[in-house]
Write a protein that holds these residues in place. Structure first.
Motif, PDB file in Angstrom:
ATOM      1  N   GLU A 200      -6.582   1.229   4.514  1.00 51.45           N
ATOM      2  CA  GLU A 200      -6.933   2.635   4.338  1.00 51.45           C
ATOM      3  C   GLU A 200      -7.710   3.151   5.550  1.00 51.45           C
ATOM      4  O   GLU A 200      -7.507   4.284   5.998  1.00 51.45           O
TER       5      GLU A 200
ATOM      6  N   PRO B 191      -4.506   5.190   7.818  1.00 51.71           N
ATOM      7  CA  PRO B 191      -4.571   6.144   6.705  1.00 51.71           C
ATOM      8  C   PRO B 191      -3.180   6.660   6.356  1.00 51.71           C
ATOM      9  O   PRO B 191      -2.390   6.983   7.240  1.00 51.71           O
TER      10      PRO B 191
ATOM     11  N   HIS C 211       1.189   4.147  -2.881  1.00 51.80           N
ATOM     12  CA  HIS C 211       0.982   5.554  -2.550  1.00 51.80           C
ATOM     13  C   HIS C 211       2.125   6.415  -3.085  1.00 51.80           C
ATOM     14  O   HIS C 211       1.907   7.450  -3.728  1.00 51.80           O
TER      15      HIS C 211
ATOM     16  N   ARG D 238      -4.993   3.982  -4.716  1.00 50.97           N
ATOM     17  CA  ARG D 238      -4.102   3.248  -3.821  1.00 50.97           C
ATOM     18  C   ARG D 238      -4.603   1.832  -3.601  1.00 50.97           C
ATOM     19  O   ARG D 238      -3.826   0.866  -3.565  1.00 50.97           O
TER      20      ARG D 238
ATOM     21  N   ALA E 166      -7.518   7.436  -2.584  1.00 47.81           N
ATOM     22  CA  ALA E 166      -7.838   6.186  -1.899  1.00 47.81           C
ATOM     23  C   ALA E 166      -8.158   5.074  -2.899  1.00 47.81           C
ATOM     24  O   ALA E 166      -7.659   3.949  -2.777  1.00 47.81           O
TER      25      ALA E 166
ATOM     26  N   ARG F 210       0.827  -1.207   0.000  1.00 48.11           N
ATOM     27  CA  ARG F 210       0.000   0.000   0.000  1.00 48.11           C
ATOM     28  C   ARG F 210       0.860   1.256   0.000  1.00 48.11           C
ATOM     29  O   ARG F 210       0.619   2.207  -0.761  1.00 48.11           O
TER      30      ARG F 210
END
Length: 239
Positions: free
Chosen positions: A177, A181, A109, A121, A118, A105
């Motif tokens: 997510e 975050p 990003h 990603r 979001a 992740r």
């Protein structure tokens, strides 16, 4: 260092032997510990612990459903080679989902740069995670840790497996997510986690090319992992 040593030692030992089983556990647990430690440093113990446990529980359920119904990966079964097991799923498997899920992740990003959202990603992170399995499944099937009911086109692995990885990865990325975050600026993606993903991609590519002597997996897996890793590293270095 323990994880690195385990990865280096694995191809030097007899395939299917007890030593490789032990090292498989060492590598996964080491990777999980490293990822979790970086998550704690970045997001705090409460958030990191929640994300790790939630990912482990969710992916254990997915793996159990998968072995029982063939959805979403195709029909496969775990052997008794890897112990202990929970609901007939080796305990290290859900740890592995988190161990590379979060680095995937963060790598997505960073690679997306200013285009990072979001949704993007989640999609790219899932693809980056599935790319890891282009290395993982051929190695683990070769060790006899799980078996497929029907021989597939990629080193005996059906393509449905990678569809299942991508779909499951979408859920894992959505969970991450929510629980962890990412930084607002893509250049602030966690460098240690991005570096970990890139390192795994390079090590696996070299390992299959030089030591496992399987250039097909080296090329396919390398093409899967290395482009996104390179883009992420380049953006981090240029930040």
């Amino acid at each position: 260092m323990v994880t690195v040593a385990g990865m280096i030692a694995t191809p030097l030992l007899p395939q299917g032997g007890r030593a490789r089983k032990v090292l498989s556990t060492v590598v996964v647990v080491g990777s999980f510990t490293t990822t979790t430690a970086n998550a704690v440093r970045r997001w705090g113990a409460a958030r990191a612990g929640t994300a790790a446990v939630a990912t482990a529980v969710a992916t254990t359920a997915v793996e159990r459903i998968g072995t029982a119904t063939a959805i979403p990966f195709g029909r496969y079964a775990y052997t008794r080679a890897l112990q202990p097991q929970v609901a007939h799923v080796p305990a290290i498997v859900p740890l592995a989902w988190f161990a590379l899920g979060l680095p995937a992740r963060e790598t997505a990003h960073a690679a997306l740069g200013e285009r990072s959202t979001a949704a993007k990603r989640i999609a790219l992170g899932s693809a980056a995670l599935a790319a890891w399995d282009l290395f993982l499944d051929p190695q683990m099937v070769g060790e006899g840790y799980w078996v497929w009911a029907r021989r597939g086109v990629y080193r005996g692995i059906p393509l449905t497996n990678y569809v299942g990885w991508f779909v499951t990865g979408l859920g894992v990325m959505a969970l991450l997510e929510a629980a962890l975050p990412p930084a607002t600026a893509p250049t602030d993606a966690d460098g240690a986690l991005v570096g970990g993903y890139a390192y795994m991609g390079v090590m696996e590519t070299i390992g299959f090319a030089r030591y496992f002597r399987d250039p097909v997996v080296a090329v396919v897996g390398g093409l899967g992992m290395l482009p996104v890793a390179a883009a992420a590293v380049a953006r981090k270095l240029g930040a």
